[in-house]
Write a protein that holds these residues in place. Structure first.
Motif, short mmCIF file in Angstrom:
data_model
loop_
_atom_site.label_atom_id
_atom_site.label_comp_id
_atom_site.label_asym_id
_atom_site.label_seq_id
_atom_site.Cartn_x
_atom_site.Cartn_y
_atom_site.Cartn_z
N SER B 453 8.39 15.76 9.43
CA SER B 453 9.16 14.68 8.83
C SER B 453 8.88 14.60 7.32
O SER B 453 9.80 14.52 6.50
CB SER B 453 8.76 13.41 9.57
N ILE B 454 7.60 14.65 6.97
CA ILE B 454 7.23 14.57 5.55
C ILE B 454 7.73 15.80 4.79
O ILE B 454 8.22 15.70 3.66
CB ILE B 454 5.70 14.41 5.41
N SER B 455 7.64 16.97 5.44
CA SER B 455 8.12 18.18 4.78
C SER B 455 9.61 18.08 4.47
O SER B 455 10.05 18.43 3.37
CB SER B 455 7.89 19.41 5.67
N ALA B 456 10.37 17.58 5.44
CA ALA B 456 11.81 17.45 5.23
C ALA B 456 12.09 16.47 4.11
O ALA B 456 12.97 16.69 3.26
CB ALA B 456 12.48 16.99 6.51
N PHE B 457 11.32 15.38 4.07
CA PHE B 457 11.47 14.39 3.01
C PHE B 457 11.22 15.02 1.65
O PHE B 457 12.00 14.88 0.71
CB PHE B 457 10.49 13.24 3.29
N ALA B 458 10.10 15.75 1.55
CA ALA B 458 9.74 16.37 0.26
C ALA B 458 10.80 17.39 -0.16
O ALA B 458 11.19 17.45 -1.33
CB ALA B 458 8.37 17.04 0.37
N LEU B 459 11.27 18.16 0.80
CA LEU B 459 12.29 19.15 0.50
C LEU B 459 13.58 18.47 0.03
O LEU B 459 14.21 18.89 -0.94
CB LEU B 459 12.56 19.97 1.77
N TYR B 496 12.00 22.48 -13.34
CA TYR B 496 12.72 23.04 -12.19
C TYR B 496 11.96 24.20 -11.55
O TYR B 496 12.04 24.40 -10.34
CB TYR B 496 14.16 23.37 -12.57
N GLY B 497 11.22 24.94 -12.38
CA GLY B 497 10.34 25.96 -11.80
C GLY B 497 9.30 25.29 -10.91
O GLY B 497 8.99 25.77 -9.81
N GLY B 498 8.80 24.16 -11.38
CA GLY B 498 7.83 23.39 -10.59
C GLY B 498 8.44 22.96 -9.26
O GLY B 498 7.78 23.02 -8.22
N TYR B 499 9.70 22.55 -9.29
CA TYR B 499 10.35 22.14 -8.05
C TYR B 499 10.46 23.30 -7.07
O TYR B 499 10.31 23.14 -5.87
CB TYR B 499 11.75 21.59 -8.34
N VAL B 500 10.76 24.49 -7.63
CA VAL B 500 10.84 25.66 -6.74
C VAL B 500 9.47 25.90 -6.10
O VAL B 500 9.38 26.21 -4.90
CB VAL B 500 11.32 26.91 -7.53
N VAL B 501 8.41 25.72 -6.89
CA VAL B 501 7.06 25.86 -6.33
C VAL B 501 6.85 24.82 -5.23
O VAL B 501 6.24 25.10 -4.19
CB VAL B 501 5.98 25.75 -7.43
N HIS B 502 7.39 23.62 -5.43
CA HIS B 502 7.28 22.59 -4.39
C HIS B 502 7.94 23.05 -3.08
O HIS B 502 7.41 22.85 -2.00
CB HIS B 502 7.92 21.28 -4.86
N VAL B 503 9.11 23.67 -3.24
CA VAL B 503 9.79 24.19 -2.04
C VAL B 503 8.88 25.20 -1.33
O VAL B 503 8.72 25.18 -0.11
CB VAL B 503 11.14 24.85 -2.41
N ALA B 504 8.26 26.07 -2.16
CA ALA B 504 7.35 27.07 -1.59
C ALA B 504 6.20 26.39 -0.84
O ALA B 504 5.82 26.81 0.25
CB ALA B 504 6.79 27.95 -2.70
N MET B 505 5.69 25.30 -1.44
CA MET B 505 4.57 24.60 -0.80
C MET B 505 5.00 24.01 0.55
O MET B 505 4.23 24.01 1.50
CB MET B 505 4.03 23.50 -1.72
N VAL B 506 6.23 23.49 0.58
CA VAL B 506 6.73 22.96 1.85
C VAL B 506 6.77 24.07 2.90
O VAL B 506 6.32 23.88 4.04
CB VAL B 506 8.14 22.34 1.67
N TRP B 626 4.16 33.48 4.21
CA TRP B 626 4.27 34.63 3.30
C TRP B 626 5.57 34.53 2.50
O TRP B 626 5.60 34.86 1.31
CB TRP B 626 4.20 35.95 4.08
N ILE B 627 6.64 34.06 3.15
CA ILE B 627 7.89 33.89 2.40
C ILE B 627 7.69 32.82 1.33
O ILE B 627 8.13 32.95 0.19
CB ILE B 627 9.06 33.51 3.34
N GLY B 628 6.97 31.75 1.71
CA GLY B 628 6.62 30.71 0.74
C GLY B 628 5.89 31.30 -0.45
O GLY B 628 6.10 30.88 -1.59
N GLY B 629 5.04 32.28 -0.18
CA GLY B 629 4.32 32.95 -1.27
C GLY B 629 5.29 33.59 -2.25
O GLY B 629 5.14 33.48 -3.47
N PHE B 630 6.33 34.24 -1.73
CA PHE B 630 7.33 34.87 -2.61
C PHE B 630 8.08 33.81 -3.41
O PHE B 630 8.33 33.98 -4.60
CB PHE B 630 8.33 35.69 -1.79
N VAL B 631 8.44 32.72 -2.73
CA VAL B 631 9.17 31.66 -3.43
C VAL B 631 8.29 31.08 -4.54
O VAL B 631 8.76 30.79 -5.65
CB VAL B 631 9.60 30.55 -2.43
N MET B 632 7.01 30.95 -4.24
CA MET B 632 6.08 30.45 -5.25
C MET B 632 6.04 31.36 -6.47
O MET B 632 6.04 30.92 -7.61
CB MET B 632 4.69 30.34 -4.64
N PHE B 633 6.01 32.65 -6.19
CA PHE B 633 6.03 33.64 -7.27
C PHE B 633 7.26 33.42 -8.15
O PHE B 633 7.17 33.31 -9.37
CB PHE B 633 6.06 35.04 -6.64
#
Lengths: 147, 663
Positions: B453-459, B496-506, B626-633
């Motif tokens: 639930s929290i992940s969906a909220f953050a996303l 916005y780069g930071g936001y993409v990193v947030h998506v990766a963290m989710v 691992w996909i999150g890792g790529f998104v973080m990159f």
């Protein structure tokens, strides 16, 4: 033999390279002046970036008009202070006034900073001379919108 | 060649000491030739450590087993890649490698600041060279990587088989780059304290460096997790091992810093706090090195143990005393003019986010050192296991995720009720909706439901940020949606780069939650031709294949994977027996999909009864990590991309500042 020679070359090269400035009495530019200027540049850029961000936040509706004005005034003060110090020596009565009394610039100089590129613009300008973007009304109001 | 290497490190040590002394003296006496000599020493230091690394590499490649390091960490049959990786495979080599990375960072910093920050640079040079001298002193006086043996063994004892894995070639270097590059922000922080120039300049100068080191720490941690996952064969990726913790703690404080620094830029607050975070991050990297090398704490990384612990502790103590003394001295200059105006504001959210990051770092620290402390105090070593870390950090992690959703969209200063409603209505509905769906779909676990639930909220908050920003540009500038979106990102890379990193963290968070809560595990013996059922998959044991090379013997099981009666393919889990250090290792085989990983481990095989014992795990959604890792990159690259203003100011920085107007 070969190893000794390479070793000697490494030692000699290091010693000469490191000691060279002392031997030649190195010329250098005025370090502190450059440093001061680059520090102030950064100070100014930092404030301008922040201004750009909160301007956008206002447009997106993330921040109230009133808070925006207060934050912006604060940041403009910081940017102008850095600018004034950067151009120290030049005549800037208006900018000095900002630092001292917190009143807006009184001369016909800057009215604010373009939210898009950070360029300084004059009072009454409708478009930014730097990037050509239209200046929003809130930005045109500039430093006079102080809380 | 070993003589050249030895000479290079001895000379490098002398040059570093000289460079540090000359820089400091030059700064105090305002003597330019001394300062310049210090700068030259910094470059010479880089060149010399470079020579030392090349010398060691040459010895490894030449397989000169008369050199103790080469004999200990390589062999004549070791493949080329691992022979190169043996550079950092042992303690001595890894210390040299560490010093080399530091030297490269130092050279880059010198180049970047040839005409900038000239007042601060002597202190920066001195700090970096002292750190470099410390590491080299260990190699020069205590453990010489170029040490020769009194005899020449005919064969080396080879690299630890656990390290003979492709991750070996990238995990240690990334982590070292992350660790070592924290020295740069630290050096600039000390320089700011020493010169009293405590404005935003040092922060702006080191912004990209801080992000750079954070990025490599993240990569190092993810690579380490992936490595543990494929090599250690227990179905997991993170065990709260002391050395994992050592790499995790600086990541936490560094993440905290990346957030709190924004408050300093916007509101001129938290100056002391930011200093503390930078100092702490650097200190934690040294502490981490201490943990790995000292052997005070038992760990899966015990292959780099040595008796160097006390030296690291002394260095760590010196760092803390000097930097905190400087900080204390400058406290009056660091006073903030602004104060927190409301708890419902972005400032407050960021502050809370920092407390959580540091809180997690502290619990990790506490759990890591507790065994040592308990041994000192009560004479009994009490180890706190993963349950401690999980229990304490799970709620903190959830809270952090929640704040990640709140932070980007809450207003600065104070948020009114109406603005809160406007900003949060959609994300909150999406969050609650996801929780309900998870419940209906049968996720019976409370933590899992809250986490999803929290992940969906953050996303959702991140996506609404992109959406709203894009809409504003569309209406104001009349741009097409894609143009608006790309310009939106282009105008503010960092946000916005930071936001993409947030998506990766989710994504990473979801991967962690799902794989730890819904994991299925079974261990069973099965005859050739028979099958095992696990969570919708059927695994059929098709037989054993044996292979042999001069380096290693491989026993490979062939497993056919079926889902709903349909064959998907084969996986081949292996047991390997390395010949040099006679040691078996497990090579797991994974059938990986977005939904789950079928993780197979070959235990034993009895040729007589034709029964193989397998351990099989079903790890849901682990590939999201691992996909999150790529998104973080991807997100970090957006963050670090220079803005238009920066590119132009770099280009014009050669023009004397006085002759320029505001750019």
């Amino acid at each position: 033999m070969g190893v000794t020679l390479i070793g000697l070359i490494i030692v000699a090269a290091s010693a000469i390279y490191v000691a060279w400035p002392l031997l030649s009495g190195a010329e250098a530019d005025d370090a502190s002046e450059i440093s001061e200027a680059s520090a102030l540049e950064k100070e100014k850029d930092s404030a301008l970036d922040a201004i750009r961000e909160i301007d956008f936040d206002l447009r997106v509706g993330k921040i109230s008009e009133e808070d925006h004005a207060a934050l912006r005034a604060d940041l403009e003060k910081r940017a102008l202070k850095a600018l004034a110090e950067l151009e120290e020596g030049a005549t800037e009565p208006g900018l000095q006034a900002v630092e001292g009394g917190g009143e807006g610039p009184k001369s016909d100089g800057a009215a604010g900073f373009c939210p898009s590129c950070g360029n300084q613009f004059k009072k009454g300008a409708s478009f930014c001379a730097g990037c050509g973007e239209k200046l929003p009304k809130s930005a045109r109001g500039g430093t006079r919108r102080r809380a | 060649m070993s003589e050249i290497g030895r000479l290079a490190i001895v000379l490098g040590f002398i040059v570093a000491i000289w460079g540090a002394a000359a820089s400091l003296l030059g700064a105090l006496r305002r003597d330019k030739s001394l300062v310049t000599s210090g700068t030259h020493a910094a470059y010479a230091f880089s060149a010399l450590t470079g020579i030392a690394v090349l010398a060691l590499l040459q010895l490894l490649l030449a397989r000169d087993f008369n050199v103790e390091y080469v004999a200990s960490y390589s062999s004549s049959t070791l493949p080329l890649w691992y022979t190169i990786a043996a550079l950092w495979g042992g303690m001595k080599g890894s210390l040299l490698w560490w010093t080399f990375i530091l030297a490269v960072c130092n050279a880059v910093v010198q180049l970047q600041n040839r005409r900038k920050n000239r007042d601060q640079m002597p202190y920066v040079t001195a700090t970096m060279l002292v750190t470099g001298a410390f590491f080299l002193s260990l190699l020069v006086f205590i453990t010489d990587p170029f040490e020769r043996l009194p005899f020449t063994p005919t064969e080396g004892s080879d690299l630890n088989p656990l390290l003979q894995n492709y991750w070996m070639t990238i995990h240690p270097p990334s982590l070292y780059i992350g660790f070592v590059s924290t020295t740069v922000p630290f050096a600039f922080a000390l320089a700011a304290l020493a010169t009293g120039k405590l404005g935003d300049a040092w922060i702006r100068t080191t912004r990209r460096w801080a992000l750079f080191s954070w990025f490599f720490l993240s990569l190092g941690n993810i690579f380490g997790a992936a490595w543990a996952y494929v090599v250690l064969g227990w179905g997991g990726y993170w065990a709260w091992d002391p050395v994992e913790n050592a790499a995790f703690m600086p990541w936490l404080t560094s993440s905290a810093y990346l957030h709190s620094v924004m408050i300093q830029e916007k509101k001129d607050m938290l100056k002391v706090w930011n200093m503390v975070l930078v100092i702490l991050t650097f200190a934690l990297t040294i502490f981490g090195t201490f943990l790995t090398r000292s052997g005070v704490i038992s760990s899966v990384h015990s292959f780099t143990q040595s008796g160097l612990g006390p030296f690291f502790l002394i260095f760590l103590g010196a760092i803390l005393v000097i930097s905190l003394a400087l900080l204390f001295w400058r406290l009056p200059l660091l006073k903030s003019k602004n104060e927190l105006e409301s708890v419902f504001s972005r400032e407050a959210t960021f502050l809370l986010n920092n407390l959580l990051f540091v809180g997690i770092a502290f619990t990790v620290f506490w759990g890591t050192v507790f065994p040592v402390l308990s041994e000192w105090v009560r004479g009994v070593k009490i180890t706190v296991g993963p349950p401690f870390f999980n229990q304490v950090n799970a709620p903190l992690g959830l809270a952090l995720m929640f704040l990640m959703g709140v932070g980007p969209i809450i207003a600065w200063r104070r948020a009114s009720w109406s603005s809160l409603k406007r900003a949060f209505a959609v994300p909150v509905i999406i969050g609650i909706g996801t929780g309900v769906i998870a419940l209906v779909l049968g996720a019976g676990n409370f933590y899992a439901i809250v986490a999803f639930s929290i992940s969906a909220f953050a996303l959702a908050t991140v996506l609404t940020e992109f959406w709203k920003g894009m809409r504003v540009r569309q209406t104001m500038m009349g741009e097409a949606p894609w143009v608006a979106l790309s310009r939106l990102i282009g105008k503010n890379h960092r946000r916005y780069g930071g936001y993409v990193v947030h998506v990766a963290m989710v994504m990473i968070f979801i991967g962690i939650v799902a794989s730890s809560i819904f994991k299925i595990e079974l261990q069973t013996g099965v005859e050739v031709g028979k099958s095992i059922e696990i969570g919708g998959y059927t695994v059929r044991f098709d037989g054993i294949e044996d292979e042999s090379t001069p380096h290693v013997e491989i026993r490979k099981a062939k497993l056919a994977v079926f889902e709903d009666g349909e064959q998907l393919g084969y996986v081949y889990p292996e047991k390997r027996f390395y010949k040099k250090p006679q040691q078996p290792t497990t090579e797991v085989a994974i059938w990986s999909t977005l939904g789950s990983d079928l993780y197979t481990v070959l235990g034993t095989y009895d040729p007589d009864s034709k029964v193989g014992v397998f351990q099989i795990f079903l790890n849901p959604m682990i590939s999201w990590m691992w996909i999150g890792g790529f998104v973080m990159f991807f997100g970090t690259v957006i963050c670090m991309w220079p803005s238009y203003a920066e590119r132009t100011s770099e280009a014009t920085s050669r023009v004397p500042a006085g002759s320029r107007t505001a750019s």
